[in-house]
Design a protein around this motif. Structure first.
Motif, PDB file in Angstrom:
ATOM      1  N   GLU A  16      10.604  -2.100 -19.296  1.00 47.63           N
ATOM      2  CA  GLU A  16      11.524  -0.999 -19.572  1.00 47.63           C
ATOM      3  C   GLU A  16      10.935   0.037 -20.533  1.00 47.63           C
ATOM      4  OE1 GLU A  16      15.467  -1.335 -18.961  1.00 47.63           O
ATOM      5  OE2 GLU A  16      15.595  -3.520 -19.040  1.00 47.63           O
ATOM      6  N   THR A  17       9.845  -0.305 -21.201  1.00 48.27           N
ATOM      7  CA  THR A  17       9.223   0.678 -22.091  1.00 48.27           C
ATOM      8  C   THR A  17       8.389   1.691 -21.304  1.00 48.27           C
ATOM      9  OG1 THR A  17       7.294  -0.738 -22.459  1.00 48.27           O
ATOM     10  CG2 THR A  17       9.149  -0.961 -23.986  1.00 48.27           C
ATOM     11  N   THR A  18       7.825   1.233 -20.167  1.00 44.24           N
ATOM     12  CA  THR A  18       6.991   2.130 -19.349  1.00 44.24           C
ATOM     13  C   THR A  18       7.650   2.484 -18.014  1.00 44.24           C
ATOM     14  OG1 THR A  18       5.847   0.291 -18.272  1.00 44.24           O
ATOM     15  CG2 THR A  18       4.908   1.108 -20.328  1.00 44.24           C
ATOM     16  N   ASN A  19       8.758   1.773 -17.709  1.00 39.03           N
ATOM     17  CA  ASN A  19       9.456   1.932 -16.425  1.00 39.03           C
ATOM     18  C   ASN A  19       8.548   1.572 -15.242  1.00 39.03           C
ATOM     19  OD1 ASN A  19      11.954   2.433 -15.177  1.00 39.03           O
ATOM     20  ND2 ASN A  19      11.259   4.455 -14.502  1.00 39.03           N
ATOM     21  N   LYS A  20       7.615   0.652 -15.471  1.00 37.69           N
ATOM     22  CA  LYS A  20       6.727   0.177 -14.418  1.00 37.69           C
ATOM     23  C   LYS A  20       7.040  -1.277 -14.087  1.00 37.69           C
ATOM     24  CE  LYS A  20       2.757   3.170 -15.419  1.00 37.69           C
ATOM     25  NZ  LYS A  20       1.297   3.206 -15.719  1.00 37.69           N
ATOM     26  N   ILE A  21       6.810  -1.645 -12.828  1.00 37.19           N
ATOM     27  CA  ILE A  21       6.990  -3.026 -12.408  1.00 37.19           C
ATOM     28  C   ILE A  21       5.676  -3.759 -12.591  1.00 37.19           C
ATOM     29  CG2 ILE A  21       7.476  -4.577 -10.477  1.00 37.19           C
ATOM     30  CD1 ILE A  21       8.813  -1.078 -10.338  1.00 37.19           C
ATOM     31  N   THR A  22       5.710  -4.838 -13.360  1.00 37.06           N
ATOM     32  CA  THR A  22       4.531  -5.678 -13.532  1.00 37.06           C
ATOM     33  C   THR A  22       4.648  -6.872 -12.609  1.00 37.06           C
ATOM     34  OG1 THR A  22       4.277  -5.036 -15.856  1.00 37.06           O
ATOM     35  CG2 THR A  22       3.200  -7.073 -15.154  1.00 37.06           C
ATOM     36  N   ASP A  67       0.818  -1.215   0.000  1.00 39.86           N
ATOM     37  CA  ASP A  67       0.000   0.000   0.000  1.00 39.86           C
ATOM     38  C   ASP A  67       0.851   1.264   0.000  1.00 39.86           C
ATOM     39  OD1 ASP A  67      -2.257  -1.600   0.126  1.00 39.86           O
ATOM     40  OD2 ASP A  67      -2.329  -1.564   2.322  1.00 39.86           O
ATOM     41  N   LYS A  68       2.146   1.113   0.361  1.00 40.79           N
ATOM     42  CA  LYS A  68       3.035   2.271   0.415  1.00 40.79           C
ATOM     43  C   LYS A  68       3.767   2.517  -0.900  1.00 40.79           C
ATOM     44  CE  LYS A  68       3.777   1.199   5.289  1.00 40.79           C
ATOM     45  NZ  LYS A  68       4.753   0.770   6.327  1.00 40.79           N
ATOM     46  N   ILE A  69       3.561   1.597  -1.853  1.00 39.52           N
ATOM     47  CA  ILE A  69       4.213   1.737  -3.153  1.00 39.52           C
ATOM     48  C   ILE A  69       3.343   2.570  -4.083  1.00 39.52           C
ATOM     49  CG2 ILE A  69       5.129   0.491  -5.142  1.00 39.52           C
ATOM     50  CD1 ILE A  69       6.672   0.054  -2.567  1.00 39.52           C
ATOM     51  N   ASN A  70       3.984   3.452  -4.810  1.00 44.04           N
ATOM     52  CA  ASN A  70       3.265   4.289  -5.774  1.00 44.04           C
ATOM     53  C   ASN A  70       2.574   3.407  -6.819  1.00 44.04           C
ATOM     54  OD1 ASN A  70       2.455   6.030  -7.808  1.00 44.04           O
ATOM     55  ND2 ASN A  70       4.296   7.294  -7.693  1.00 44.04           N
ATOM     56  N   PRO A  71       1.245   3.449  -6.905  1.00 42.22           N
ATOM     57  CA  PRO A  71       0.541   2.584  -7.864  1.00 42.22           C
ATOM     58  C   PRO A  71       0.903   2.873  -9.308  1.00 42.22           C
ATOM     59  CG  PRO A  71      -0.951   4.231  -6.935  1.00 42.22           C
ATOM     60  CD  PRO A  71       0.319   4.309  -6.147  1.00 42.22           C
ATOM     61  N   ASP A  72       1.469   4.041  -9.574  1.00 37.42           N
ATOM     62  CA  ASP A  72       1.884   4.369 -10.940  1.00 37.42           C
ATOM     63  C   ASP A  72       3.152   3.618 -11.349  1.00 37.42           C
ATOM     64  OD1 ASP A  72      -0.228   6.117 -11.243  1.00 37.42           O
ATOM     65  OD2 ASP A  72       0.922   7.847 -10.525  1.00 37.42           O
ATOM     66  N   THR A  73       3.836   3.002 -10.371  1.00 31.50           N
ATOM     67  CA  THR A  73       5.085   2.295 -10.692  1.00 31.50           C
ATOM     68  C   THR A  73       4.970   0.787 -10.476  1.00 31.50           C
ATOM     69  OG1 THR A  73       5.960   2.557  -8.451  1.00 31.50           O
ATOM     70  CG2 THR A  73       6.448   4.305 -10.030  1.00 31.50           C
ATOM     71  N   PHE A  74       3.842   0.310  -9.956  1.00 32.59           N
ATOM     72  CA  PHE A  74       3.702  -1.106  -9.623  1.00 32.59           C
ATOM     73  C   PHE A  74       2.283  -1.541  -9.961  1.00 32.59           C
ATOM     74  CE2 PHE A  74       3.318  -4.894  -7.100  1.00 32.59           C
ATOM     75  CZ  PHE A  74       4.610  -5.371  -6.941  1.00 32.59           C
ATOM     76  N   THR A  75       2.145  -2.466 -10.895  1.00 36.19           N
ATOM     77  CA  THR A  75       0.828  -2.931 -11.306  1.00 36.19           C
ATOM     78  C   THR A  75       0.783  -4.447 -11.321  1.00 36.19           C
ATOM     79  OG1 THR A  75       1.440  -2.869 -13.657  1.00 36.19           O
ATOM     80  CG2 THR A  75       0.415  -0.888 -12.734  1.00 36.19           C
ATOM     81  N   PHE A  76      -0.409  -5.009 -11.174  1.00 34.30           N
ATOM     82  CA  PHE A  76      -0.583  -6.454 -11.248  1.00 34.30           C
ATOM     83  C   PHE A  76      -0.960  -6.849 -12.666  1.00 34.30           C
ATOM     84  CE2 PHE A  76      -0.927  -5.774  -6.732  1.00 34.30           C
ATOM     85  CZ  PHE A  76      -0.298  -6.899  -6.210  1.00 34.30           C
ATOM     86  N   ALA A  77      -0.371  -7.952 -13.117  1.00 36.12           N
ATOM     87  CA  ALA A  77      -0.598  -8.424 -14.482  1.00 36.12           C
ATOM     88  C   ALA A  77      -2.053  -8.815 -14.681  1.00 36.12           C
ATOM     89  CB  ALA A  77       0.305  -9.613 -14.781  1.00 36.12           C
TER      90      ALA A  77
END
Length: 239
Positions: free
Chosen positions: A185-191, A98-108
């Motif tokens: 690496e294209t969006t710099n987001k963690i999936t 919950d402390k992680i920025n949702p813009d950088t961490f998403t569920f597949a």
């Protein structure tokens, strides 16, 4: 005036650094509170001094890239490797997501079985890691180092060892190291390739690891106190 013994010089320097307010080189920047009792005990001994420590931590780490035979590969800290979340506090394990920025961490939202095979090797993985207590102790001579090593082994720290210059590494294997996703690496987001309830499951495992680790630290403290200390080995000048 007699020249100070090299070990005593090194110990005085290390203790001055520990007592200073300057941040150290760890991600946390200072000594873990849970490490203070065992550090103070060991450092009160004339023939031992702690050089580095970690009481145990949960981290979510994004692998970097590194060059190997002229090719860029993922793995380890490398270039761009970074911690997404780090805590040494068992009370900060549950709910870390919950402390992680949702813009950088998403569920597949899809099946990732196609990642099994060679295509995984190029991915920069997100690793969920629990790492237990570790302590490095410099000893005056091999006899003291060997005694400390045997003390650690006797209470379950089976990953311990003696390195060069009588440096004893106190370690135990109660870790977790779980890949939970990868960096796009294209969006710099963690999936994240696992479900939220699986994250909660491994969080509970981590809480139990923290608790086991704390008990092991106390056992080690008690064994060091009973095995390593004789009147001749206690620095009575430390009050």
């Amino acid at each position: 005036m007699a020249r100070q013994n090299p070990f005593d010089q090194k110990k005085a320097s290390i203790l001055a650094e520990i007592q200073s307010l300057q941040p150290d080189l760890s991600p946390k920047g200072d000594v873990d509170v849970l490490c203070y009792p065992i550090m103070e005990l060991i450092n009160s001994h004339n023939d031992m001094v702690t050089t580095s420590s970690c009481s145990g931590r949960l981290s979510v780490f994004i692998e970097g890239t590194k060059s190997h035979n002229g090719l860029q590969k993922s793995g380890g800290k490398g270039e761009g490797g970074r911690w997404l979340y780090v805590t040494h506090d068992v009370n900060e394990v549950r709910g870390w997501l919950d402390k992680i920025n949702p813009d950088t961490f998403t569920f597949a939202q899809e099946d990732f079985t196609h990642l099994i095979g060679d295509s995984v090797s190029g991915k920069r993985l997100a690793l969920y890691k629990y790492e237990p207590f570790i302590l490095h102790v410099k000893c005056r001579d091999f006899a003291v180092a060997s005694k400390l090593y045997n003390t650690a082994m006797s209470c379950g720290f089976r990953e311990s060892g003696i390195g060069s210059n009588n440096l004893v590494a106190i370690r135990i294997n109660i870790r977790l190291d779980i890949p939970i996703g990868f960096l796009d690496e294209t969006t710099n987001k963690i999936t994240c390739c696992v479900f939220p309830h699986y994250i909660k499951f491994i969080d509970e495992l981590t809480v139990s690891k923290f608790e086991e680790n704390k008990k092991k630290m106390q056992v080690f403290y008690d064994r060091v106190e009973s095995n390593m200390f004789e009147t001749a080995g206690v620095n009575t000048s430390l009050d």
